[in-house]
Enzyme design. Structure first.
Site, PDB file in Angstrom:
ATOM      1  N   ALA A   7       0.818  -1.210   0.000  1.00  0.00           N
ATOM      2  CA  ALA A   7       0.000   0.000   0.000  1.00  0.00           C
ATOM      3  C   ALA A   7       0.851   1.259   0.000  1.00  0.00           C
ATOM      4  O   ALA A   7       1.853   1.344   0.706  1.00  0.00           O
ATOM      5  CB  ALA A   7      -0.913   0.006   1.225  1.00  0.00           C
ATOM      6  N   CYS A   8       0.440   2.222  -0.804  1.00  0.00           N
ATOM      7  CA  CYS A   8       1.087   3.541  -0.832  1.00  0.00           C
ATOM      8  C   CYS A   8      -0.017   4.586  -0.921  1.00  0.00           C
ATOM      9  O   CYS A   8      -1.196   4.248  -0.938  1.00  0.00           O
ATOM     10  CB  CYS A   8       2.083   3.651  -1.983  1.00  0.00           C
ATOM     11  SG  CYS A   8       1.349   3.720  -3.632  1.00  0.00           S
ATOM     12  N   GLY A   9       0.360   5.821  -1.010  1.00  0.00           N
ATOM     13  CA  GLY A   9      -0.609   6.910  -1.038  1.00  0.00           C
ATOM     14  C   GLY A   9      -1.677   6.773  -2.105  1.00  0.00           C
ATOM     15  O   GLY A   9      -2.864   6.903  -1.834  1.00  0.00           O
TER      16      GLY A   9
END
Length: 91
Positions: A7-9
């Site tokens: 997960a990232c922004g």
């Protein structure tokens, strides 16, 4: 096969780089994994379907699935230790 959620922004750019590094390292270590990517805000709704969550940003939710913060896979500083930690959860 273990399942890893990265997960990232925005769930696109940085998570793609991180997922690739994780897959390559896991393969070198003889660990079979699959990865998927998402936005940080999507983690709570998806976490239960995965063996490990790897994030490039701050996530403090209590989701019951192990979480590894992996900003080092983008900066390169401490990258080896982070990859070892990730594979340690998956063995």
């Amino acid at each position: 096969m273990k399942r890893v959620l990265v997960a990232c922004g925005n769930g696109i750019a940085t998570s793609t780089v991180v997922a690739s590094k994780i897959r390559d390292y896991a393969e070198e270590q003889g660990v079979s994994i699959s990865t998927n990517q998402c936005k940080l805000m999507e983690v709570p709704g998806k976490a239960e379907d995965y063996d490990l969550i790897v994030t490039t940003g701050q996530f403090d939710g209590n989701i019951g699935t192990p979480i590894v913060r992996a900003l080092s896979l983008l900066t390169g500083i401490g990258q080896d230790e982070t990859l070892e930690e990730i594979v340690g959860y998956l063995k």
